[in-house]
Structure formats: structure tokens, C-alpha cells
Design a protein around this motif. Structure first.
Motif, mmCIF file in Angstrom:
data_model
loop_
_atom_site.group_PDB
_atom_site.id
_atom_site.type_symbol
_atom_site.label_atom_id
_atom_site.label_comp_id
_atom_site.label_asym_id
_atom_site.label_seq_id
_atom_site.Cartn_x
_atom_site.Cartn_y
_atom_site.Cartn_z
ATOM 1 N N THR A 86 -5.774 41.919 -64.677
ATOM 2 C CA THR A 86 -5.424 41.097 -63.835
ATOM 3 C C THR A 86 -4.760 39.770 -64.667
ATOM 4 N N GLN A 96 -1.236 40.801 -65.462
ATOM 5 C CA GLN A 96 -0.352 40.603 -64.089
ATOM 6 C C GLN A 96 -0.150 39.280 -64.005
ATOM 7 N N ILE A 97 -1.050 38.511 -63.818
ATOM 8 C CA ILE A 97 -0.687 37.022 -63.939
ATOM 9 C C ILE A 97 0.276 36.491 -64.854
ATOM 10 N N LEU A 105 3.767 37.382 -63.749
ATOM 11 C CA LEU A 105 4.049 36.966 -62.502
ATOM 12 C C LEU A 105 4.598 35.511 -62.844
ATOM 13 N N SER A 145 -6.654 40.770 -57.781
ATOM 14 C CA SER A 145 -5.459 40.289 -58.168
ATOM 15 C C SER A 145 -4.722 39.795 -57.185
ATOM 16 N N THR A 146 -4.899 40.010 -55.951
ATOM 17 C CA THR A 146 -4.322 39.394 -54.687
ATOM 18 C C THR A 146 -4.779 37.793 -54.734
ATOM 19 N N GLU A 185 -5.878 35.874 -57.069
ATOM 20 C CA GLU A 185 -5.411 35.082 -58.175
ATOM 21 C C GLU A 185 -3.908 34.869 -58.103
ATOM 22 N N THR A 186 -3.262 35.932 -57.567
ATOM 23 C CA THR A 186 -1.905 35.648 -57.301
ATOM 24 C C THR A 186 -1.690 34.304 -56.301
#
Length: 342
Positions: free
Chosen positions: A134, A137-138, A141, A177-178, A180-181
Motif C-alpha cells: 500500500t 501504491q500511494i 498515486l 489501499s482503497t 488510503e487512496t
């Protein structure tokens, strides 16, 4: 006296509250003055440098006010949290070398063209998720958000997300992940989303959407549009937003070009150089050297954390709803597109 001068018309904003154009500068200054009085502001200014001035610009403060329905106290608190986040996270210093591994499959990238309103377009393909971290990924992003904002015209503040659900499966779903996004985008990039187009979401996405929706603010969910290729209205909808000759064929356009990581990498490296020059000034050699050293340190940290696993912890109602989605996906062989109410 002209009554219109005494009572200026209310200007419609993206929030649920209308504020007169005459009152907006005062509210913006109220937030700025409140931030300037914070005891830690000198440290924040020193750490952020020129980035502090950009965060405290009229345009920036206005976005935080709109996100909090023009409530000065709430906007002040939100902006202060973002200043601290930017001071610690240093999003403007993330460069291509830090995120290249996350980008290589084309799961998220900035399109080479704008929509008809001149908004940057971020394309997402969850099918090509290639990381379980995560944190990594962030970081990618945030890099994409900074890049997309850098390419916005001065008069444009928002961007469009195009999400391609082709090949989407249960293995692409991560509640952690969703969450945190959603937190990063809403807390630190307020009023940056103009529209999110979810293209052909499968049937089993509906339970997942029920899980995700509570994480999002009502103003955000109102910008989410579910679009289906077999809907007669889809072509008109997409043509109203995009130049069809430039739009990728996966979204009903005529552009047959595919994502090429080599070409994209060169674009991003070129953008990094331009962003660094814009943010820090080309004449400041010492600053550039310091940033390069910090970037190298960040790259090392990234390499160490890129394999962090993503675990959502104990069983929750969210997991039960995802189990329901799994049953749907198994029952119909992956799930065909279904109309989902946003």
C-alpha cells in the motif's frame, strides 16, 4: 445606488454552500491569517520553502474552503494538516526513479491528451495491479497527482479519472489501499477531482462499491459516473467530454495506441526536470543538489518497502460484503457489466 452593487449575486461553487464573490476574498484571508498565527508556522515555512507560498495562494485556500463548505475553521484545520503532510511526505520531490517499478504495467498513468475542458486525464486499469505494498501504491498515486496538477492550465484546477474495468477480478480488490487512496485524495488534494468515469464495472463490483462509498464525501460520489459500452447514451456522453479521435479505443475512442512504458518513462523524466525547475528555480544549484541527495535517500527507502505486504487485519463487515462479491463473481464466471447507481 445600483441594487446589484449592494447585493452582489451569489457565485455557485462546487460546495453545497453559495458564497458571494465579494465575500470569498475575506474568507480566504481569514484562513491565511489563522494559519500564519500557528506557533509551528515558522518551521513549516522553513521546511516547505516555495511550496508554502503555493499552498497558501488564493486558489489553493479556495479549494480547501470549498471542500469544507466555506467554513473557515474547518478549512484552516484541513489546510494545516496538508501543510504538515507535505512537510513530512515531500510529494513534490518524488521522481520517476522512486516509482518506476509501480508504473511499469500501465495500471495508472497520465494520458497524453486533455479533455474538452482542458483537464488532465489519469487512466487507471486495476487489472494491471502489480504491487502488494500500500505504501508503494500511494507513493505512485501521489506522484501521478503532482504530475497531473503540474500540467493543468492556470485557469483549470481539476482532472478527470478514466477507470477501465476490463479484466477486473476479485484479486484486484484491496480495502486497505482503497481507504488510503480516498484519504489522500480527499484530505490533501481537495476539489481536484472533476469527474471519475467508471467504464464497464462488472456485476460483482456492486458490493465493493457499497463498501467504498461510505469512505467518500457526498460531493465526491456525485462526481462518479458509471458508464457502460452497451448503453445507447454512452457514445454521446463520452463525445461530450472527450475528443473521440484522441480517446483510447478501450473507452470507445478511435485512438489505438497502447501504453508503452519506455515512451512514458521518458515523458515522466522530462516532466520531473521541468517540475524541479519550476518548484525550486534553476539558479539554485545548492538547493538542487540537496534535493538530489534527498531523492536518492527516498529511492533507497522505496526499494526497501516496495515488497511490504498488504493486510486488512481482522474480519469485518467489509470482508463479508467482499465475500458476497466473490460469490457473484464465481456464480457468473467473473461477472458481466451491471447498472450500478452511484
Amino acid at each position: 445606488m445600483n441594487p446589484q452593487l449592494m447585493n452582489p449575486p451569489l457565485r455557485k461553487t462546487n460546495s453545497n454552500v453559495s458564497v458571494s464573490a465579494q465575500d470569498q476574498p475575506k474568507l480566504i484571508n481569514d484562513v491565511r491569517n489563522a494559519i500564519e498565527k500557528h506557533t509551528s508556522i515558522d518551521k513549516i515555512k522553513q521546511k516547505l520553502g516555495d511550496e508554502y507560498s503555493r499552498c497558501l495562494s488564493d486558489q489553493s485556500i479556495s479549494r480547501y474552503l470549498r471542500a469544507r463548505s466555506w467554513n473557515v475553521k474547518k478549512a484552516e484545520k484541513m489546510l494545516e494538516a496538508s501543510l504538515i503532510w507535505r512537510m513530512d511526505y515531500k510529494p513534490e520531490e518524488i521522481c520517476w526513479e522512486h516509482v518506476a517499478a509501480e508504473a511499469e504495467t500501465g495500471k495508472l498513468y497520465r494520458s497524453s491528451f486533455m479533455d474538452k475542458q482542458g483537464r488532465s486525464i489519469l487512466v487507471m486499469r486495476p487489472k494491471y495491479q502489480n504491487s502488494k505494498s500500500t505504501r508503494a501504491q500511494i507513493k505512485y498515486l501521489v506522484y501521478c497527482m503532482e504530475n497531473a496538477i503540474f500540467h493543468l492550465a492556470p485557469e483549470q484546477e481539476q482532472m478527470v479519472w478514466l477507470i477501465d474495468f476490463h479484466g477486473f477480478s476479485m484479486s484486484n480488490i484491496s480495502i486497505k489501499s482503497t481507504k488510503e487512496t480516498a484519504r489522500i485524495l480527499q484530505d490533501h488534494y481537495p476539489e481536484r477531482l472533476g469527474l471519475a468515469v467508471l467504464y464497464n464495472p462488472p456485476k460483482f463490483f456492486e458490493p465493493f462499491w457499497k463498501v467504498v462509498k461510505p469512505f467518500l464525501e457526498p460531493k465526491t460520489t456525485s462526481k462518479v459516473k458509471f458508464v457502460y459500452a452497451d448503453d445507447p447514451n454512452t457514445n454521446n456522453f463520452m463525445q461530450s467530454l472527450f475528443y473521440i479521435d484522441r480517446l483510447e479505443s478501450a473507452f470507445g475512442g478511435k485512438n489505438e495506441a497502447k501504453f508503452d512504458i519506455r515512451i512514458y518513462a521518458e515523458r515522466m523524466k522530462d516532466d520531473d526536470a521541468k517540475r524541479l525547475a519550476s518548484h525550486k528555480g534553476e539558479s539554485s544549484t545548492s538547493n538542487s543538489n540537496n534535493i538530489t541527495l534527498r531523492q536518492a535517500s527516498t529511492a533507497s527507502e522505496f526499494n526497501q518497502t516496495n515488497t511490504d505486504s498488504d493486510s486488512d487485519g481482522e474480519k469485518t463487515k467489509e470482508e463479508e460484503m467482499l465475500a458476497e462479491a466473490h460469490k457473484i463473481a464465481t456464480a457468473d464466471g467473473g461477472g458481466s457489466a451491471v447498472r450500478i447507481e452511484p
